[in-house]
Design a protein around this motif. Structure first.
Motif, PDB file in Angstrom:
ATOM      1  N   ALA A 221       0.842  -1.200   0.000  1.00 59.07           N
ATOM      2  CA  ALA A 221       0.000   0.000   0.000  1.00 59.07           C
ATOM      3  C   ALA A 221       0.872   1.242   0.000  1.00 59.07           C
ATOM      4  CB  ALA A 221      -0.915  -0.002   1.223  1.00 59.07           C
ATOM      5  N   ARG A 222       0.335   2.310  -0.602  1.00 60.99           N
ATOM      6  CA  ARG A 222       1.019   3.596  -0.590  1.00 60.99           C
ATOM      7  C   ARG A 222      -0.030   4.695  -0.434  1.00 60.99           C
ATOM      8  NH1 ARG A 222       4.606   5.140  -5.730  1.00 60.99           N
ATOM      9  NH2 ARG A 222       2.579   5.516  -6.711  1.00 60.99           N
ATOM     10  N   ILE A 223       0.241   5.662   0.448  1.00 61.12           N
ATOM     11  CA  ILE A 223      -0.644   6.818   0.558  1.00 61.12           C
ATOM     12  C   ILE A 223       0.128   8.077   0.196  1.00 61.12           C
ATOM     13  CG2 ILE A 223      -2.127   5.737   2.286  1.00 61.12           C
ATOM     14  CD1 ILE A 223      -0.775   7.433   4.423  1.00 61.12           C
ATOM     15  N   SER A 224      -0.573   9.041  -0.390  1.00 61.04           N
ATOM     16  CA  SER A 224       0.007  10.317  -0.793  1.00 61.04           C
ATOM     17  C   SER A 224      -0.914  11.443  -0.344  1.00 61.04           C
ATOM     18  CB  SER A 224       0.180  10.382  -2.315  1.00 61.04           C
ATOM     19  OG  SER A 224       0.906   9.275  -2.798  1.00 61.04           O
ATOM     20  N   TRP A 225      -0.342  12.615  -0.222  1.00 58.38           N
ATOM     21  CA  TRP A 225      -1.084  13.800   0.199  1.00 58.38           C
ATOM     22  C   TRP A 225      -1.596  13.661   1.637  1.00 58.38           C
ATOM     23  CZ3 TRP A 225      -2.440  18.031  -3.211  1.00 58.38           C
ATOM     24  CH2 TRP A 225      -1.924  17.881  -4.520  1.00 58.38           C
ATOM     25  N   GLY A 226      -0.857  12.924   2.454  1.00 59.16           N
ATOM     26  CA  GLY A 226      -1.247  12.747   3.838  1.00 59.16           C
ATOM     27  C   GLY A 226      -0.530  13.723   4.754  1.00 59.16           C
ATOM     28  N   ARG A 227      -0.504  13.395   6.034  1.00 58.22           N
ATOM     29  CA  ARG A 227       0.182  14.209   7.025  1.00 58.22           C
ATOM     30  C   ARG A 227       0.799  13.273   8.064  1.00 58.22           C
ATOM     31  NH1 ARG A 227      -4.533  17.637   9.785  1.00 58.22           N
ATOM     32  NH2 ARG A 227      -4.891  18.077   7.561  1.00 58.22           N
ATOM     33  N   PRO A 228       1.783  13.727   8.822  1.00 60.68           N
ATOM     34  CA  PRO A 228       2.406  12.870   9.832  1.00 60.68           C
ATOM     35  C   PRO A 228       1.354  12.241  10.757  1.00 60.68           C
ATOM     36  CG  PRO A 228       3.696  14.856   9.559  1.00 60.68           C
ATOM     37  CD  PRO A 228       2.454  15.053   8.735  1.00 60.68           C
ATOM     38  N   GLY A 229       1.513  10.962  10.964  1.00 63.01           N
ATOM     39  CA  GLY A 229       0.572  10.205  11.786  1.00 63.01           C
ATOM     40  C   GLY A 229      -0.399   9.373  10.981  1.00 63.01           C
ATOM     41  N   ASP A 230      -0.630   9.721   9.691  1.00 67.50           N
ATOM     42  CA  ASP A 230      -1.496   8.912   8.839  1.00 67.50           C
ATOM     43  C   ASP A 230      -0.854   7.543   8.604  1.00 67.50           C
ATOM     44  OD1 ASP A 230      -3.196  11.043   8.723  1.00 67.50           O
ATOM     45  OD2 ASP A 230      -2.659  11.640   6.668  1.00 67.50           O
ATOM     46  N   VAL A 231      -1.681   6.517   8.520  1.00 64.61           N
ATOM     47  CA  VAL A 231      -1.184   5.142   8.424  1.00 64.61           C
ATOM     48  C   VAL A 231      -1.644   4.506   7.118  1.00 64.61           C
ATOM     49  CG1 VAL A 231      -1.260   2.833   9.457  1.00 64.61           C
ATOM     50  CG2 VAL A 231      -1.145   4.851  10.927  1.00 64.61           C
ATOM     51  N   ALA A 232      -0.710   3.861   6.432  1.00 68.66           N
ATOM     52  CA  ALA A 232      -1.018   3.043   5.250  1.00 68.66           C
ATOM     53  C   ALA A 232      -1.037   1.584   5.668  1.00 68.66           C
ATOM     54  CB  ALA A 232       0.014   3.272   4.155  1.00 68.66           C
ATOM     55  N   GLN A 233      -1.958   0.812   5.083  1.00 65.39           N
ATOM     56  CA  GLN A 233      -2.061  -0.612   5.404  1.00 65.39           C
ATOM     57  C   GLN A 233      -2.290  -1.407   4.121  1.00 65.39           C
ATOM     58  OE1 GLN A 233      -5.451   0.438   8.084  1.00 65.39           O
ATOM     59  NE2 GLN A 233      -4.571  -1.144   9.385  1.00 65.39           N
ATOM     60  N   HIS A 247       5.879   9.666   9.024  1.00 67.75           N
ATOM     61  CA  HIS A 247       6.590  10.311  10.127  1.00 67.75           C
ATOM     62  C   HIS A 247       6.899  11.767   9.820  1.00 67.75           C
ATOM     63  CE1 HIS A 247       6.974   6.662  12.466  1.00 67.75           C
ATOM     64  NE2 HIS A 247       7.380   6.023  11.380  1.00 67.75           N
ATOM     65  N   TYR A 248       7.048  12.080   8.539  1.00 70.76           N
ATOM     66  CA  TYR A 248       7.240  13.457   8.100  1.00 70.76           C
ATOM     67  C   TYR A 248       6.843  13.501   6.631  1.00 70.76           C
ATOM     68  CZ  TYR A 248      11.530  11.551   6.095  1.00 70.76           C
ATOM     69  OH  TYR A 248      12.433  10.778   5.400  1.00 70.76           O
ATOM     70  N   ASP A 249       6.802  14.668   6.048  1.00 64.85           N
ATOM     71  CA  ASP A 249       6.386  14.818   4.654  1.00 64.85           C
ATOM     72  C   ASP A 249       4.917  14.401   4.494  1.00 64.85           C
ATOM     73  OD1 ASP A 249       6.627  15.511   2.018  1.00 64.85           O
ATOM     74  OD2 ASP A 249       8.421  14.343   1.654  1.00 64.85           O
ATOM     75  N   THR A 250       4.544  13.873   3.322  1.00 62.49           N
ATOM     76  CA  THR A 250       3.120  13.633   3.048  1.00 62.49           C
ATOM     77  C   THR A 250       2.816  12.236   2.519  1.00 62.49           C
ATOM     78  OG1 THR A 250       3.378  14.440   0.775  1.00 62.49           O
ATOM     79  CG2 THR A 250       2.770  16.067   2.474  1.00 62.49           C
ATOM     80  N   ASP A 251       3.791  11.346   2.461  1.00 66.37           N
ATOM     81  CA  ASP A 251       3.548  10.043   1.850  1.00 66.37           C
ATOM     82  C   ASP A 251       4.327   8.953   2.572  1.00 66.37           C
ATOM     83  OD1 ASP A 251       5.647  11.676   0.097  1.00 66.37           O
ATOM     84  OD2 ASP A 251       6.256   9.569   0.168  1.00 66.37           O
ATOM     85  N   VAL A 252       3.883   7.700   2.364  1.00 68.00           N
ATOM     86  CA  VAL A 252       4.567   6.538   2.929  1.00 68.00           C
ATOM     87  C   VAL A 252       4.057   5.300   2.198  1.00 68.00           C
ATOM     88  CG1 VAL A 252       2.875   5.926   4.730  1.00 68.00           C
ATOM     89  CG2 VAL A 252       5.316   5.489   5.121  1.00 68.00           C
ATOM     90  N   TYR A 253       4.876   4.257   2.162  1.00 71.43           N
ATOM     91  CA  TYR A 253       4.428   2.983   1.605  1.00 71.43           C
ATOM     92  C   TYR A 253       4.789   1.865   2.582  1.00 71.43           C
ATOM     93  CZ  TYR A 253       9.326   2.373   0.115  1.00 71.43           C
ATOM     94  OH  TYR A 253      10.699   2.264   0.079  1.00 71.43           O
ATOM     95  N   THR A 254       4.052   0.770   2.527  1.00 76.76           N
ATOM     96  CA  THR A 254       4.259  -0.346   3.441  1.00 76.76           C
ATOM     97  C   THR A 254       5.260  -1.339   2.863  1.00 76.76           C
ATOM     98  OG1 THR A 254       2.550  -1.784   2.485  1.00 76.76           O
ATOM     99  CG2 THR A 254       1.842  -0.153   4.138  1.00 76.76           C
ATOM    100  N   ALA A 255       5.612  -2.323   3.686  1.00 72.54           N
ATOM    101  CA  ALA A 255       6.330  -3.487   3.184  1.00 72.54           C
ATOM    102  C   ALA A 255       5.362  -4.340   2.359  1.00 72.54           C
ATOM    103  CB  ALA A 255       6.912  -4.287   4.349  1.00 72.54           C
ATOM    104  N   MET A 256       5.874  -5.382   1.732  1.00 71.31           N
ATOM    105  CA  MET A 256       5.069  -6.180   0.808  1.00 71.31           C
ATOM    106  C   MET A 256       4.404  -7.374   1.495  1.00 71.31           C
ATOM    107  SD  MET A 256       7.569  -6.350  -2.525  1.00 71.31           S
ATOM    108  CE  MET A 256       9.004  -6.919  -1.584  1.00 71.31           C
ATOM    109  N   THR A 257       3.330  -7.822   0.868  1.00 66.08           N
ATOM    110  CA  THR A 257       2.692  -9.083   1.229  1.00 66.08           C
ATOM    111  C   THR A 257       2.529  -9.914  -0.034  1.00 66.08           C
ATOM    112  OG1 THR A 257       0.815 -10.118   2.371  1.00 66.08           O
ATOM    113  CG2 THR A 257       0.327  -8.265   0.929  1.00 66.08           C
ATOM    114  N   VAL A 258       2.585 -11.233   0.099  1.00 64.11           N
ATOM    115  CA  VAL A 258       2.452 -12.092  -1.075  1.00 64.11           C
ATOM    116  C   VAL A 258       1.044 -11.966  -1.644  1.00 64.11           C
ATOM    117  CG1 VAL A 258       1.866 -14.063   0.405  1.00 64.11           C
ATOM    118  CG2 VAL A 258       2.617 -14.464  -1.930  1.00 64.11           C
ATOM    119  N   ALA A 259       0.957 -11.875  -2.976  1.00 62.95           N
ATOM    120  CA  ALA A 259      -0.330 -11.831  -3.679  1.00 62.95           C
ATOM    121  C   ALA A 259      -0.076 -12.363  -5.087  1.00 62.95           C
ATOM    122  CB  ALA A 259      -0.889 -10.409  -3.730  1.00 62.95           C
ATOM    123  N   MET A 260      -0.540 -13.561  -5.381  1.00 62.37           N
ATOM    124  CA  MET A 260      -0.271 -14.157  -6.682  1.00 62.37           C
ATOM    125  C   MET A 260      -0.974 -13.390  -7.803  1.00 62.37           C
ATOM    126  SD  MET A 260       1.886 -16.260  -5.788  1.00 62.37           S
ATOM    127  CE  MET A 260       2.244 -16.841  -7.442  1.00 62.37           C
TER     128      MET A 260
END
Length: 306
Positions: A221-233, A247-260
């Motif tokens: 998952a990746r979120i954009s245009w967020g704010r510190p504290g917003d969570v991507a899942q 944690h800062y800026d406006t975006d973050v992405y998660t680690a990966m999960t398997v999906a065939m």
């Protein structure tokens, strides 16, 4: 000895041979799934997927099971290599079928990634088989997996977006595949190199994307245009959820999960402003990515529409 369920009809012959051999080795070991998980670094649910043809096991898992019963590593390595190509070929065929109009004949389009070429192997009983397999293992461990991609030879910006270049082909180097990508960084493993947006929504002005790698069979998952504290899942069908917080800026992405397939996962967000929501499961259409996040020192008044 347990009674095995029938393997999926869609399973390619080489992948079916590997799953059948894994079942035989498991029966030979006399171990339950719980006991097998206790003697290896792979969970009970992972073994269940490997034995039933739901996921391609990592090479290390195949060799770990073989070691428990004294099976020949070279033969298991050869079976795993064949199965790996079968899984990748199946993914290519599924994408072609999904994008073809109903009732049409699916021809391989110009530019479709070709199967990884390799020289024919000698028979198992010929001299040098063990030495060849050992050399292959060392080469794979040192260099990762190379896949030919008929796409732009881009690099990624700080959010993992690909920046296109002029070269029509490139070599994608990845260091994981399927289950072995779980909880790993898509950029550090090379999986971001062929990533695309399989699902997209917006929650209170925050873009939420499901990113997918065909080469790695993994999603994040990746979120954009967020704010510190917003969570991507990223939430996988098999129950695994991975999170990352801005944690800062406006975006973050998660680690990966398997999906065939992309449909095996969704992207979600929980916002500091109180909003939360998820995308639909990933689809086959490659969606347009949202614009780059704004400069937090000079943010726009409103985000552009989807």
């Amino acid at each position: 000895m347990r009674e095995w369920i029938q393997l999926p009809d869609a399973l390619r012959p080489d992948a079916r041979r590997l799953a059948t051999e894994l079942r035989r080795l498991k029966d030979r070991s006399g171990l339950s799934l719980t006991a097998l998980a206790g003697q290896t670094s792979y969970s009970k649910s992972s073994w269940e997927r490997y034995f039933n043809g739901k996921a391609l096991p990592p090479r290390q898992a195949v060799l770990a099971l073989g070691e428990l019963v004294g099976a020949e590593p070279a033969r298991l390595t050869a079976l795993w290599e064949d199965a790996t190509i079968a899984w990748k070929d199946r993914g290519t065929a599924e994408r072609a079928d999904a994008t073809a109009p109903a009732g049409s004949v699916v021809d391989e389009p110009r530019g479709t990634p070709a199967p990884v070429a390799r020289p024919p192997r000698p028979a198992f009983h010929r001299p040098g088989r063990v030495a060849i397999a050992a050399a292959s293992l060392l080469a794979c461990a040192g260099a990762g997996v190379f896949i030919a991609l008929d796409q732009g030879s881009g690099t990624q910006d700080r959010t993992g977006r690909e920046i296109a270049a002029s070269s029509p082909t490139r070599q994608l180097e990845t260091s994981c595949f399927s289950d072995s990508c779980t909880a790993k960084d898509p950029k550090q493993t090379g999986c971001a190199g062929d990533a695309w947006t399989a699902a997209l929504t917006r929650i209170q002005g925050v873009y939420v994307e499901l990113r997918y790698s065909d080469a790695c069979k993994a999603a994040w998952a990746r979120i954009s245009w967020g704010r510190p504290g917003d969570v991507a899942q990223v939430v996988a069908d098999h129950g695994r959820t991975l999170r990352a917080k801005v944690h800062y800026d406006t975006d973050v992405y998660t680690a990966m999960t398997v999906a065939m397939t992309p449909s095996g996962a969704r992207a979600c967000t929980t916002l500091t402003a109180g909003g939360h929501g998820c995308t639909q499961p990933g689809g086959t259409e490659r969606l347009t990515e949202p614009p780059n996040p704004p400069n937090p020192r000079n943010p726009p008044t409103t985000p552009p529409p989807l």
